[in-house]
Scaffold this active site. Sequence first.
Site, short mmCIF file in Angstrom:
data_model
loop_
_atom_site.label_atom_id
_atom_site.label_comp_id
_atom_site.label_asym_id
_atom_site.label_seq_id
_atom_site.Cartn_x
_atom_site.Cartn_y
_atom_site.Cartn_z
N GLY A 121 -49.10 -22.64 -3.41
CA GLY A 121 -47.80 -23.19 -3.04
C GLY A 121 -47.03 -22.28 -2.10
O GLY A 121 -45.81 -22.44 -1.96
N GLU A 131 -43.20 -22.85 -9.05
CA GLU A 131 -44.39 -23.58 -9.51
C GLU A 131 -44.86 -22.99 -10.83
O GLU A 131 -45.31 -23.69 -11.70
CB GLU A 131 -45.49 -23.58 -8.45
CG GLU A 131 -45.98 -22.21 -8.06
CD GLU A 131 -46.99 -22.28 -6.94
OE1 GLU A 131 -46.76 -23.02 -5.97
OE2 GLU A 131 -48.01 -21.59 -7.02
N GLY A 160 -44.28 -16.17 -7.33
CA GLY A 160 -45.69 -16.48 -7.08
C GLY A 160 -46.63 -15.76 -8.02
O GLY A 160 -46.23 -15.24 -9.06
N ILE A 161 -47.89 -15.70 -7.60
CA ILE A 161 -48.97 -15.13 -8.41
C ILE A 161 -49.14 -13.65 -8.07
O ILE A 161 -48.90 -13.25 -6.94
CB ILE A 161 -50.27 -15.92 -8.10
CG1 ILE A 161 -50.32 -17.16 -8.98
CG2 ILE A 161 -51.52 -15.09 -8.22
CD1 ILE A 161 -51.55 -18.00 -8.78
N GLY A 162 -49.56 -12.84 -9.03
CA GLY A 162 -49.87 -11.43 -8.77
C GLY A 162 -48.88 -10.50 -9.47
O GLY A 162 -47.94 -10.94 -10.15
N ALA A 163 -49.09 -9.19 -9.30
CA ALA A 163 -48.27 -8.18 -9.99
C ALA A 163 -46.85 -8.14 -9.44
O ALA A 163 -45.90 -7.78 -10.13
CB ALA A 163 -48.92 -6.81 -9.84
N1 COA Z 1 -58.43 -6.09 3.31
C1 COA Z 1 -59.35 -5.85 2.35
N2 COA Z 1 -59.08 -5.92 1.03
C2 COA Z 1 -57.83 -6.25 0.68
C3 COA Z 1 -56.83 -6.52 1.62
C4 COA Z 1 -57.17 -6.43 2.99
N3 COA Z 1 -56.26 -6.66 3.94
N4 COA Z 1 -55.68 -6.81 0.97
C5 COA Z 1 -55.95 -6.73 -0.33
N5 COA Z 1 -57.25 -6.39 -0.52
C6 COA Z 1 -57.90 -6.18 -1.81
C7 COA Z 1 -57.10 -5.26 -2.69
O1 COA Z 1 -57.46 -3.90 -2.48
C8 COA Z 1 -57.47 -5.74 -4.07
O2 COA Z 1 -58.78 -5.23 -4.37
P1 COA Z 1 -59.05 -4.52 -5.80
O3 COA Z 1 -58.83 -5.62 -6.80
O4 COA Z 1 -60.47 -4.10 -5.66
O5 COA Z 1 -58.06 -3.42 -5.89
C9 COA Z 1 -57.65 -7.25 -3.88
O6 COA Z 1 -57.90 -7.44 -2.50
C10 COA Z 1 -56.43 -8.07 -4.30
O7 COA Z 1 -55.26 -7.61 -3.66
P2 COA Z 1 -53.85 -7.63 -4.42
O8 COA Z 1 -52.80 -7.47 -3.42
O9 COA Z 1 -53.89 -6.68 -5.57
O10 COA Z 1 -53.84 -9.11 -5.01
P3 COA Z 1 -52.86 -9.81 -6.05
O11 COA Z 1 -53.60 -10.05 -7.29
O12 COA Z 1 -51.54 -9.10 -6.16
O13 COA Z 1 -52.64 -11.21 -5.35
C11 COA Z 1 -52.53 -12.57 -3.38
C12 COA Z 1 -52.09 -11.28 -4.07
C13 COA Z 1 -51.94 -12.59 -1.98
C14 COA Z 1 -54.05 -12.66 -3.29
C15 COA Z 1 -51.98 -13.78 -4.22
O14 COA Z 1 -50.60 -13.69 -4.30
C16 COA Z 1 -52.38 -15.10 -3.61
O15 COA Z 1 -53.44 -15.59 -3.86
N6 COA Z 1 -51.48 -15.70 -2.79
C17 COA Z 1 -51.77 -16.94 -2.06
C18 COA Z 1 -51.21 -18.16 -2.72
C19 COA Z 1 -49.75 -18.07 -3.06
O16 COA Z 1 -49.02 -17.19 -2.66
N7 COA Z 1 -49.34 -19.03 -3.83
C20 COA Z 1 -47.97 -19.09 -4.31
C21 COA Z 1 -47.88 -18.82 -5.73
S1 COA Z 1 -49.21 -19.58 -6.65
#
Ligand code: COA
Length: 462
Positions: free
Chosen positions: A336, A238, A215-218
């Site tokens: 996805g 995807e 998926g997306i993210g680190a």
């Molecule tokens: N409450 C408040 N803030 C929160 C939080 C919560 N429960 N959880 C995360 N955050 C904040 C983090 O602190 C971070 O803030 P910062 O950028 O100021 O540090 C921000 O939200 C993003 O969190 P992070 O976990 O670093 O995001 P990410 O870039 O690793 O992405 C998802 C994680 C979940 C957002 C991403 O995977 C996603 O959009 N998933 C949904 C769709 C999906 O999974 N699709 C399948 C593949 S496309």
Amino acid sequence: MSWQSSYKHKIVTAEEAVGHIQSGNRVVVGHACASPEALLSAMVENKDQYRDVEIVHMVSMGASAYCLPENNPHFIHNSIFAGPTSRQAINQGRAIFTPCHFSQIPKLFTDRILPVDVTLCMVSPPDEHGMCSFGISVDYTKPAAESSRLVIAEVTPHMPRTLGDSFIHVDQIDWIVETDARPTILNPPTITPTDEAVGGHCAELIRDGDCLQLGIGAMPDSILGFLGDKKDLGVHTEMFSDGVVDLVEAGVITCSRKNLHPGKMVATFFMGTEKLYSFVHNNPRVAMYSVDYTNDPRVIAQNDNLVSINSALQVDFSGQVVSDTIGFNQYSGTGGQLDFVRGATWSRGGRSILAFHSTAARGSISRIVPCIDRGASVTTPRADVHYIVTEYGVADLRGKSVSQRAKALIDIAHPNFREDLRREFENLYLKDNPFLRPMPEGRRSGYWPHEHDGDYLKQLAV
Ligand code: COA
């Protein structure tokens, strides 16, 4: 007329091309790193000619100037996945958000639920057959173009020519704007020690011969770093980024044990650097399809041992997973995630992993909570969830009752929050419960309320 002559007749400037957009049109924009930025800036510059042009797309990686407050009367952005440049507009009410599984987005266009007037896309130059490749973004872009009244394409030699079902013929394009633009670059994330800890736990759940979705993210990138000693991994996903290239070159990803599209990495879009884009160019080991195929859970499940790896923002005691909202605010989109969680569940030997840091906001918030935030939306329902992973370990929620899930999740929460979470658990499930009684002799997992026995309380206190 030959396709070569027709191609020449269709070449216009970006300004001329966007002159064909009319007020009130619905315009679908090529996805993510394949966003046609030259066309979009010409469209925004031309804004005085339009009112209420609806701009539909998913992850916005470009400038998204149509989202700026001063451009509001001219454009309304309909987002299916908020990104860094569209999030504020959505949450301030200047743009709208439409929830939709990634697999279902093409249907919105092809079934005319959201009829498309214009598709703006970026493609590779035509090959000797007059076919241009959608390159790093086939996903919904190809189905949108196929069902659109007008297709305007930015043609650039820097768009990789990906293979699979990824092409559009010059005859299907109405206006062509030749540019020297490069697809947007997404640099690999910096991997922190916490990412590594989460990645290490995830890697323990992956076996030789598994077929991966990333998926997306680190998180996905940090997991890939731990897979160097695995054998014959496959890819049906995807998207993927640069990390996959290293594992292919190291001989770890071979796709040789895949039972659907053996030998090929199947994907629908890419986000990465030039390294990734050169790798996928003309590469017969990479097969691109529209997202209604790659993300259809029935297709995903045809891969045995499919392991989906995604991330999340919050999970409650019962296992409801929030991945795209923070309270009432839209953070990203459904994407996805559930497509692949369900595909993995139906795959023989499949597993789904949702991996994230135990805390957010620099350690001030626990992502494991008794109840999801007010206003938050569930991305993966509790009945679908399987493995939840944090830097403190793995919670296998499948087949566990609500209170067993709570316990498993508290065990992988950050230690700073465990005491509060235990107290909440007691308030929610144990306090004043007249039915609490010891678990029957020899019973390892009972049904509520039998499991709330003294031993269980003791286990929580450990
Ligand atoms: N409450 C408040 N803030 C929160 C939080 C919560 N429960 N959880 C995360 N955050 C904040 C983090 O602190 C971070 O803030 P910062 O950028 O100021 O540090 C921000 O939200 C993003 O969190 P992070 O976990 O670093 O995001 P990410 O870039 O690793 O992405 C998802 C994680 C979940 C957002 C991403 O995977 C996603 O959009 N998933 C949904 C769709 C999906 O999974 N699709 C399948 C593949 S496309």
